[in-house]
Design a protein around this motif. Structure first.
Motif, mmCIF file in Angstrom:
data_model
loop_
_atom_site.group_PDB
_atom_site.id
_atom_site.type_symbol
_atom_site.label_atom_id
_atom_site.label_comp_id
_atom_site.label_asym_id
_atom_site.label_seq_id
_atom_site.Cartn_x
_atom_site.Cartn_y
_atom_site.Cartn_z
ATOM 1 N N GLY A 84 -13.883 2.929 9.200
ATOM 2 C CA GLY A 84 -14.664 2.443 8.069
ATOM 3 C C GLY A 84 -15.256 3.555 7.214
ATOM 4 N N MET A 85 -15.397 4.740 7.794
ATOM 5 C CA MET A 85 -15.894 5.900 7.047
ATOM 6 C C MET A 85 -14.736 6.683 6.404
ATOM 7 N N GLY A 86 -13.505 6.197 6.580
ATOM 8 C CA GLY A 86 -12.344 6.851 5.989
ATOM 9 C C GLY A 86 -11.787 8.004 6.790
ATOM 10 N N ARG A 87 -12.305 8.228 7.999
ATOM 11 C CA ARG A 87 -11.886 9.370 8.809
ATOM 12 C C ARG A 87 -10.652 9.032 9.645
ATOM 13 N N PHE A 88 -9.751 10.001 9.780
ATOM 14 C CA PHE A 88 -8.569 9.837 10.622
ATOM 15 C C PHE A 88 -8.211 11.180 11.246
ATOM 16 N N ALA A 89 -7.486 11.124 12.365
ATOM 17 C CA ALA A 89 -7.107 12.349 13.081
ATOM 18 C C ALA A 89 -5.794 12.137 13.809
ATOM 19 N N SER A 90 -5.089 13.235 13.998
ATOM 20 C CA SER A 90 -3.856 13.240 14.780
ATOM 21 C C SER A 90 -3.859 14.497 15.630
ATOM 22 N N ASP A 91 -3.478 14.371 16.893
ATOM 23 C CA ASP A 91 -3.426 15.544 17.758
ATOM 24 C C ASP A 91 -2.058 16.231 17.704
ATOM 25 N N THR A 92 -1.201 15.791 16.793
ATOM 26 C CA THR A 92 0.106 16.411 16.595
ATOM 27 C C THR A 92 0.149 17.044 15.208
ATOM 28 N N PRO A 93 0.252 18.374 15.143
ATOM 29 C CA PRO A 93 0.318 19.000 13.818
ATOM 30 C C PRO A 93 1.655 18.700 13.149
ATOM 31 N N PRO A 94 1.659 18.541 11.838
ATOM 32 C CA PRO A 94 2.938 18.319 11.159
ATOM 33 C C PRO A 94 3.807 19.565 11.264
ATOM 34 N N ALA A 95 5.104 19.359 11.402
ATOM 35 C CA ALA A 95 6.048 20.466 11.472
ATOM 36 C C ALA A 95 7.056 20.302 10.351
ATOM 37 N N GLY A 96 7.295 21.370 9.633
ATOM 38 C CA GLY A 96 8.237 21.286 8.522
ATOM 39 C C GLY A 96 7.640 20.524 7.360
ATOM 40 N N PRO A 97 8.487 20.012 6.475
ATOM 41 C CA PRO A 97 7.980 19.250 5.335
ATOM 42 C C PRO A 97 7.286 17.968 5.802
ATOM 43 N N PHE A 98 6.166 17.645 5.165
ATOM 44 C CA PHE A 98 5.465 16.410 5.516
ATOM 45 C C PHE A 98 4.758 15.846 4.293
ATOM 46 N N ALA A 99 4.469 14.569 4.369
ATOM 47 C CA ALA A 99 3.696 13.868 3.346
ATOM 48 C C ALA A 99 2.925 12.771 4.059
ATOM 49 N N LEU A 100 1.967 12.180 3.384
ATOM 50 C CA LEU A 100 1.204 11.057 3.934
ATOM 51 C C LEU A 100 1.443 9.836 3.062
ATOM 52 N N ARG A 101 1.559 8.687 3.715
ATOM 53 C CA ARG A 101 1.611 7.402 3.008
ATOM 54 C C ARG A 101 0.390 6.616 3.451
ATOM 55 N N LEU A 102 -0.465 6.250 2.498
ATOM 56 C CA LEU A 102 -1.692 5.501 2.788
ATOM 57 C C LEU A 102 -1.553 4.089 2.273
ATOM 58 N N ARG A 103 -2.002 3.156 3.081
ATOM 59 C CA ARG A 103 -2.052 1.751 2.673
ATOM 60 C C ARG A 103 -3.515 1.334 2.748
ATOM 61 N N THR A 104 -4.108 1.140 1.576
ATOM 62 C CA THR A 104 -5.506 0.738 1.488
ATOM 63 C C THR A 104 -5.560 -0.581 0.747
ATOM 64 N N GLY A 105 -5.890 -1.641 1.446
ATOM 65 C CA GLY A 105 -5.891 -2.958 0.813
ATOM 66 C C GLY A 105 -4.495 -3.276 0.316
ATOM 67 N N GLY A 106 -4.328 -3.494 -0.977
ATOM 68 C CA GLY A 106 -3.020 -3.793 -1.534
ATOM 69 C C GLY A 106 -2.325 -2.574 -2.115
ATOM 70 N N ASP A 107 -2.974 -1.403 -2.110
ATOM 71 C CA ASP A 107 -2.398 -0.202 -2.697
ATOM 72 C C ASP A 107 -1.596 0.600 -1.685
ATOM 73 N N VAL A 108 -0.521 1.222 -2.178
ATOM 74 C CA VAL A 108 0.254 2.181 -1.394
ATOM 75 C C VAL A 108 0.219 3.488 -2.159
ATOM 76 N N ILE A 109 -0.205 4.540 -1.473
ATOM 77 C CA ILE A 109 -0.334 5.856 -2.091
ATOM 78 C C ILE A 109 0.430 6.847 -1.230
ATOM 79 N N VAL A 110 1.250 7.668 -1.877
ATOM 80 C CA VAL A 110 2.036 8.674 -1.166
ATOM 81 C C VAL A 110 1.656 10.038 -1.710
ATOM 82 N N THR A 111 1.388 10.993 -0.814
ATOM 83 C CA THR A 111 1.069 12.352 -1.244
ATOM 84 C C THR A 111 2.351 13.102 -1.578
ATOM 85 N N GLU A 112 2.182 14.213 -2.257
ATOM 86 C CA GLU A 112 3.300 15.106 -2.500
ATOM 87 C C GLU A 112 3.770 15.658 -1.154
#
Length: 159
Positions: free
Chosen positions: A127-155
Protein backbone atom coordinates in the motif's frame (compact mmCIF):
# COMPACT_ATOMS: atom_id res chain seq x y z
CA UNK A 1 -1.02 -14.20 -64.69
CA UNK A 2 0.57 -17.60 -64.03
CA UNK A 3 -1.35 -20.83 -63.42
CA UNK A 4 -1.01 -20.41 -59.63
CA UNK A 5 -2.41 -16.85 -59.66
CA UNK A 6 0.91 -15.00 -59.22
CA UNK A 7 1.62 -12.02 -61.49
CA UNK A 8 4.05 -12.73 -64.29
CA UNK A 9 6.63 -10.12 -65.32
CA UNK A 10 8.90 -9.96 -68.31
CA UNK A 11 12.66 -9.82 -68.02
CA UNK A 12 14.67 -7.38 -70.16
CA UNK A 13 15.15 -10.02 -72.84
CA UNK A 14 11.41 -10.71 -73.09
CA UNK A 15 11.35 -13.98 -71.09
CA UNK A 16 8.65 -14.30 -68.46
CA UNK A 17 9.33 -14.93 -64.77
CA UNK A 18 7.17 -15.05 -61.66
CA UNK A 19 8.45 -12.48 -59.08
CA UNK A 20 6.52 -13.99 -56.15
CA UNK A 21 7.74 -17.48 -56.98
CA UNK A 22 11.31 -16.17 -57.20
CA UNK A 23 10.93 -14.48 -53.80
CA UNK A 24 9.66 -17.71 -52.23
CA UNK A 25 12.54 -19.71 -53.72
CA UNK A 26 15.04 -17.17 -52.38
CA UNK A 27 13.44 -17.39 -48.89
CA UNK A 28 13.73 -21.19 -48.97
CA UNK A 29 17.36 -21.01 -50.10
CA UNK A 30 18.19 -18.51 -47.32
CA UNK A 31 16.51 -20.77 -44.74
CA UNK A 32 18.76 -23.66 -45.83
CA UNK A 33 22.02 -21.77 -46.45
CA UNK A 34 21.78 -19.12 -43.70
CA UNK A 35 19.19 -20.26 -41.14
CA UNK A 36 17.98 -17.97 -38.38
CA UNK A 37 19.50 -19.09 -35.04
CA UNK A 38 16.85 -20.71 -32.82
CA UNK A 39 17.83 -18.50 -29.87
CA UNK A 40 17.32 -15.34 -31.90
CA UNK A 41 13.96 -16.53 -33.17
CA UNK A 42 12.88 -17.30 -29.58
CA UNK A 43 14.03 -13.85 -28.41
CA UNK A 44 12.01 -12.21 -31.19
CA UNK A 45 8.88 -14.19 -30.27
CA UNK A 46 9.34 -13.44 -26.56
CA UNK A 47 9.80 -9.72 -27.29
CA UNK A 48 6.54 -9.70 -29.23
CA UNK A 49 4.73 -11.47 -26.38
CA UNK A 50 5.94 -8.73 -24.01
CA UNK A 51 4.44 -6.05 -26.24
CA UNK A 52 1.56 -4.19 -24.58
CA UNK A 53 -0.41 -2.02 -26.98
CA UNK A 54 -2.10 0.01 -24.23
CA UNK A 55 1.01 0.34 -22.06
CA UNK A 56 2.48 3.74 -21.35
CA UNK A 57 6.26 3.93 -21.48
CA UNK A 58 7.94 5.25 -18.35
CA UNK A 59 10.87 7.45 -19.33
CA UNK A 60 14.19 7.13 -17.52
CA UNK A 61 14.73 10.50 -15.81
CA UNK A 62 17.66 9.60 -13.51
CA UNK A 63 20.40 6.97 -13.70
CA UNK A 64 23.14 7.14 -11.07
CA UNK A 65 25.65 5.70 -13.57
CA UNK A 66 25.20 8.82 -15.68
CA UNK A 67 23.70 11.56 -13.50
CA UNK A 68 25.21 11.05 -10.03
CA UNK A 69 28.35 12.67 -8.69
CA UNK A 70 30.90 9.97 -7.76
CA UNK A 71 31.53 9.54 -4.04
CA UNK A 72 35.13 9.04 -2.98
CA UNK A 73 35.68 5.76 -1.15
CA UNK A 74 32.42 4.14 -2.28
CA UNK A 75 33.41 0.76 -3.69
CA UNK A 76 30.16 -0.59 -5.11
CA UNK A 77 27.36 1.92 -4.68
CA UNK A 78 23.88 0.74 -5.66
CA UNK A 79 22.53 1.85 -9.01
CA UNK A 80 19.67 4.27 -8.54
CA UNK A 81 17.06 4.65 -11.30
CA UNK A 82 14.00 6.88 -11.59
CA UNK A 83 11.30 6.41 -14.22
CA UNK A 84 8.46 8.83 -14.94
CA UNK A 85 5.13 8.20 -16.71
CA UNK A 86 2.77 11.15 -16.32
CA UNK A 87 2.28 11.75 -12.60
CA UNK A 88 3.58 8.24 -11.71
CA UNK A 89 7.19 7.87 -10.57
CA UNK A 90 9.07 4.61 -9.99
CA UNK A 91 12.31 4.74 -7.96
CA UNK A 92 14.54 1.66 -8.10
CA UNK A 93 17.76 0.66 -6.37
CA UNK A 94 19.68 -2.17 -8.05
CA UNK A 95 22.36 -3.96 -6.02
CA UNK A 96 24.20 -7.28 -6.19
CA UNK A 97 21.69 -8.59 -3.63
CA UNK A 98 18.52 -7.65 -5.51
CA UNK A 99 16.13 -4.89 -6.34
CA UNK A 100 14.31 -2.38 -4.09
CA UNK A 101 11.77 0.08 -5.34
CA UNK A 102 8.83 2.32 -4.67
CA UNK A 103 5.91 3.52 -6.76
CA UNK A 104 4.94 7.17 -6.15
CA UNK A 105 2.33 8.32 -5.37
CA UNK A 106 2.15 5.32 -3.03
CA UNK A 107 -0.23 2.64 -4.31
CA UNK A 108 -0.55 -1.09 -4.67
CA UNK A 109 0.78 -2.49 -7.92
CA UNK A 110 1.72 -5.75 -9.57
CA UNK A 111 5.23 -5.51 -11.00
CA UNK A 112 6.99 -7.87 -13.37
CA UNK A 113 10.76 -7.83 -13.87
CA UNK A 114 11.24 -8.58 -17.57
CA UNK A 115 14.53 -10.06 -18.64
CA UNK A 116 14.76 -11.29 -22.21
CA UNK A 117 13.67 -14.87 -22.81
CA UNK A 118 13.41 -15.66 -19.09
CA UNK A 119 9.95 -15.73 -17.55
CA UNK A 120 8.89 -12.47 -15.93
CA UNK A 121 9.41 -12.45 -12.16
CA UNK A 122 6.28 -11.09 -10.45
CA UNK A 123 6.54 -8.70 -7.50
CA UNK A 124 3.83 -6.95 -5.51
CA UNK A 125 4.01 -3.38 -4.26
CA UNK A 126 2.38 -2.84 -0.87
CA UNK A 127 0.00 0.00 0.00
CA UNK A 128 2.99 2.32 0.43
CA UNK A 129 4.18 1.43 -3.10
CA UNK A 130 7.25 -0.48 -1.87
CA UNK A 131 8.50 -3.65 -3.57
CA UNK A 132 11.62 -5.83 -3.38
CA UNK A 133 13.25 -8.77 -5.09
CA UNK A 134 16.13 -10.84 -3.76
CA UNK A 135 17.22 -11.66 -7.32
CA UNK A 136 19.21 -8.94 -9.08
CA UNK A 137 18.38 -8.43 -12.75
CA UNK A 138 20.95 -9.89 -15.13
CA UNK A 139 21.46 -8.54 -18.61
CA UNK A 140 18.82 -6.34 -20.21
CA UNK A 141 15.76 -5.77 -18.03
CA UNK A 142 12.63 -3.66 -17.81
CA UNK A 143 9.68 -3.42 -15.42
CA UNK A 144 6.00 -3.77 -16.27
CA UNK A 145 3.67 -2.22 -13.68
CA UNK A 146 -0.04 -2.82 -13.44
CA UNK A 147 -1.72 -0.20 -11.27
CA UNK A 148 -5.50 -0.33 -11.34
CA UNK A 149 -6.38 -0.24 -15.03
CA UNK A 150 -3.04 1.20 -16.21
CA UNK A 151 -0.11 -0.74 -17.65
CA UNK A 152 3.24 1.01 -17.57
CA UNK A 153 6.48 -0.37 -19.00
CA UNK A 154 9.91 1.10 -18.25
CA UNK A 155 12.63 1.53 -20.80
CA UNK A 156 14.98 -1.47 -21.19
CA UNK A 157 18.33 -1.13 -19.40
CA UNK A 158 21.37 -3.30 -18.95
CA UNK A 159 21.97 -4.31 -15.33
Amino acid sequence: MSDDGFPVEEDLDGTEFDADLLEEELRQAAAVLDPLPAGLLQLAMDAYVLHDLDARVAELTFDSLVDAIPVRGAEAPPRMLTFQAGDLTVDIEVTDEGLLGQVLPPQSARIEVLGGPAAARPLTADGMGRFASDTPPAGPFALRLRTGGDVIVTEWLRA
